[in-house]
Design an enzyme around this catalytic site. Structure first.
Site: not given
Ligand code: GLU
Length: 281
Positions: A9, A11, A237-239
């Site tokens: 995704s 995002n 996690a992405k961030r």
């Protein structure tokens, strides 16, 4: 023929966990003379950001993965999602809901894998359709299909228990389909025979199996792999805690060597494989 896919995704940037997931899907396809597809799950409203997509393609090339056929975009398939939702509505299995997250949290009496369980507030009441989400009446759907099973290559045959999620949203207020509906329809449309993804999505497969039965879709086999976690057991996690692949790429790291290390189970300091099957937060 085995056909797998990687379905990120856009995002946030891809990190090592995504590289690992993509390698799992890619290598299983290549080892079996199959095909590996790339699908961009870009219907997540405002969280979907097109600028990440070019980075994803460059990241995958950097770790030496190539995919078969054109890149697939969920945003090009909205009509198919709407048609499936219409079909489920015509079957009497969806109902509109205008509850907010706060209302659900306040009224919920149980917790499911994704948080407070929807207490069914709108199931039997008239709801203004403007801006409503549509939920699957899970009990009704299960009464329609009867008991279902699905197979995970690592965990074996599973009895489907979608009721642990309650009445999930299939058509969002802000998007034409939820992840569950879009991913299930896409895997069928793309002829995916082996769905590989992280163990955090293990339980979601109960819902996907139910949707397949309701919509007469073919049933693939799944392989939920262990997630990469940090020393305290938190998933990447992405961030939060995971340097982006794009950063590593731009810093001049050797992507092919990184991919070989991940395949061999050699992870950067502080990162390891998490539990075999577990819902991580
Ligand atoms: N788009 C999902 C994600 O980025 C993956 C879903 C799947 O593989 O089914 O987590």
């Amino acid at each position: 023929m085995l056909r797998s896919r990687f379905a990120p995704s856009p995002n946030g940037p891809l990190h090592l966990g995504h590289a690992y997931a993509a390698i799992v899907a890619h290598d299983l396809a290549r080892d079996h003379g199959g095909e590996f597809l790339l699908r961009i799950e870009d219907i997540d409203g405002e969280r979907s950001r097109p600028e990440y997509i070019a980075e994803f393609l460059a990241d995958l090339a950097w770790i030496g993965l190539c995919w078969d056929g054109p890149v697939i975009y969920q945003s090009a398939r909205l009509a198919a999602y709407a048609a499936a939702a219409e079909r489920l509505i015509a079957m009497g299995l969806l109902y509109p809901c205008r509850c907010t997250r706060a209302e659900i949290a306040a009224a919920a009496t149980a917790v499911g894998p994704d948080g407070p369980l929807y207490p069914g507030t709108c199931r039997a009441r008239a709801v203004d359709l403007a801006g409503a989400a549509w939920r699957l009446d899970c009990a009704k759907a299960l009464a329609f299909t009867g008991p279902l099973e699905w197979t995970d290559k690592l965990a074996g045959v599973q009895h489907a228990t979608p009721e642990i999620f309650g009445d999930v949203v299939l058509v969002r207020k802000d998007a034409p389909a939820s992840y569950h509906l879009a991913a299930t329809l896409d895997d069928a449309a793309d002829g995916v025979t082996l769905v590989t993804r992280g163990a955090d999505l293990f339980a979601a497969t109960h819902i996907h199996r139910l949707l397949q039965a309701l919509l007469d879709l073919p049933v693939p086999v799944w392989r939920h792999h262990r997630l990469l976690v940090t020393a305290d057991g938190t998933k990447l996690a992405k961030r939060r805690n995971a340097p982006a692949l794009a950063e590593r790429r731009r810093a001049g790291e050797d992507g092919i060597a990184l991919a070989m290390a991940l395949r061999a189970g050699r992870f950067p300091a502080g990162i390891s494989l998490g539990p075999v099957l577990h819902t991580l937060t």
